[in-house]
Design a protein around this motif. Structure first.
Motif, short mmCIF file in Angstrom:
data_model
loop_
_atom_site.label_atom_id
_atom_site.label_comp_id
_atom_site.label_asym_id
_atom_site.label_seq_id
_atom_site.Cartn_x
_atom_site.Cartn_y
_atom_site.Cartn_z
N HIS A 116 0.63 -1.15 -0.01
CA HIS A 116 0.07 -0.12 0.12
C HIS A 116 1.04 1.40 -0.01
O HIS A 116 1.77 1.33 0.74
N GLY A 117 0.50 2.26 -0.90
CA GLY A 117 1.07 3.86 -0.90
C GLY A 117 2.27 3.54 -1.64
O GLY A 117 2.92 4.63 -1.87
N VAL A 118 2.64 2.45 -2.50
CA VAL A 118 3.90 2.71 -3.05
C VAL A 118 4.06 3.31 -4.66
O VAL A 118 4.64 3.75 -4.89
N GLY A 119 2.47 3.50 -5.01
CA GLY A 119 2.37 4.38 -6.23
C GLY A 119 1.56 3.23 -7.29
O GLY A 119 1.49 3.83 -8.54
N LYS A 120 1.16 2.27 -6.99
CA LYS A 120 0.56 1.61 -8.18
C LYS A 120 -0.73 2.39 -9.00
O LYS A 120 -0.86 2.35 -10.10
N SER A 121 -1.80 2.89 -7.81
CA SER A 121 -2.67 3.59 -8.52
C SER A 121 -2.13 4.67 -9.33
O SER A 121 -2.72 5.03 -10.29
N SER A 122 -1.12 5.28 -8.93
CA SER A 122 -0.70 6.45 -9.61
C SER A 122 -0.26 6.19 -10.88
O SER A 122 -0.59 6.89 -12.18
N LEU A 123 0.77 5.24 -10.86
CA LEU A 123 1.11 4.67 -12.18
C LEU A 123 0.03 4.06 -13.20
O LEU A 123 0.05 4.38 -14.55
N SER A 149 -8.07 9.58 -5.27
CA SER A 149 -8.91 9.09 -4.31
C SER A 149 -8.76 7.55 -4.08
O SER A 149 -8.04 7.01 -4.67
N GLU A 150 -8.81 6.98 -3.00
CA GLU A 150 -8.79 5.87 -2.62
C GLU A 150 -9.66 4.87 -2.97
O GLU A 150 -10.23 4.14 -2.38
N GLU A 151 -10.07 4.81 -4.49
CA GLU A 151 -10.72 3.76 -4.98
C GLU A 151 -10.62 2.56 -4.74
O GLU A 151 -9.40 2.15 -4.50
#
Ligand code: GDP
Ligand code: MG
Length: 192
Positions: free
Chosen positions: A32-39, A52-54
């Motif tokens: 969690h928090g490493v940037g998966k969703s950002s990438l 957002s924390e979708e």
């Protein structure tokens, strides 16, 4: 066209399957928090949708790599729920994997190794493409994992390695082009 630009948007053309009707499933793993969703949002071209924390998302995009179209389904669902079932599904479903850690978080780097081992166990004889990603390379002053450590880990685990910054869009396009090339390489070697 400059293949090294870090903006992913110019290679994203449409959704659907490639010439052979093939869709490649790529699964993001990592703490969690490493940037998966950002990438994933950069890949999907929807990064303006706020932080957002979708629960989980899947991005369907066709990209042109080396003048050839590839269709990618990117799964950002690793943290969707805490069920063991989902984790096992993730380990089984991918044609390729992106294992992300944060260079500012040693524990996430250790977790990445663990995930690599789990993946190897789940998919024993298969030679699946994996890219180890050290994200947040822009946070120079809080770095806890060096480039050398990342690279060495990738050598040990027989996977590709890249450092990215989702914030600066640095190397993000290279990452997704890299995964497409890896998928093609494995596919070609299987067909011979
Ligand atoms: P996930 O839990 O792995 O999906 O991580 P997120 O994509 O939600 O990112 C977690 C936090 O790290 C968010 O506040 C992001 O804005 C931030 N973040 C993600 N990638 C980077 C990066 O490359 N550099 C910096 N400085 N922050 C990042
Ligand atoms: Mg996320």
């Amino acid at each position: 066209r400059d293949g090294c630009v870090s903006d992913s948007s110019d290679s994203v053309i449409s959704s659907g399957s490639d010439a052979e009707g093939h869709v490649h499933k790529v699964v993001l793993l990592g703490e969690h928090g490493v940037g998966k969703s950002s990438l994933a949002r950069i890949f999907g071209g929807v990064e303006d949708a706020h932080d957002s924390e979708e629960a989980g998302n899947t991005y369907d995009r066709s990209v042109i790599v080396d003048e050839e179209e590839a269709s990618i389904l990117l799964y950002d669902i690793w943290e969707q729920d805490n069920s063991q079932w989902l984790k096992e599904q993730c380990m089984r479903m991918g044609d390729a994997y992106i294992i992300v850690y944060s260079v500012t978080d040693k524990a996430s780097f250790e977790k990445a190794s663990e995930l690599r081992i789990q993946l190897r166990r789940a998919r024993q004889s298969e030679n699946i493409p994996i890219i180890l990603v050290g994200n947040k390379s822009d946070l120079v002053r809080s770095r806890e994992v060096s480039v050398e450590e990342g690279r060495a880990c990738a050598v040990v685990f027989d996977c590709k390695f890249i450092e990215t910054s989702a914030s600066l869009h640095h190397n993000v396009q290279d990452l997704f082009e890299g995964i497409v090339r890896q998928i093609r390489l494995r596919k070609d070697s299987k067909e011979q």
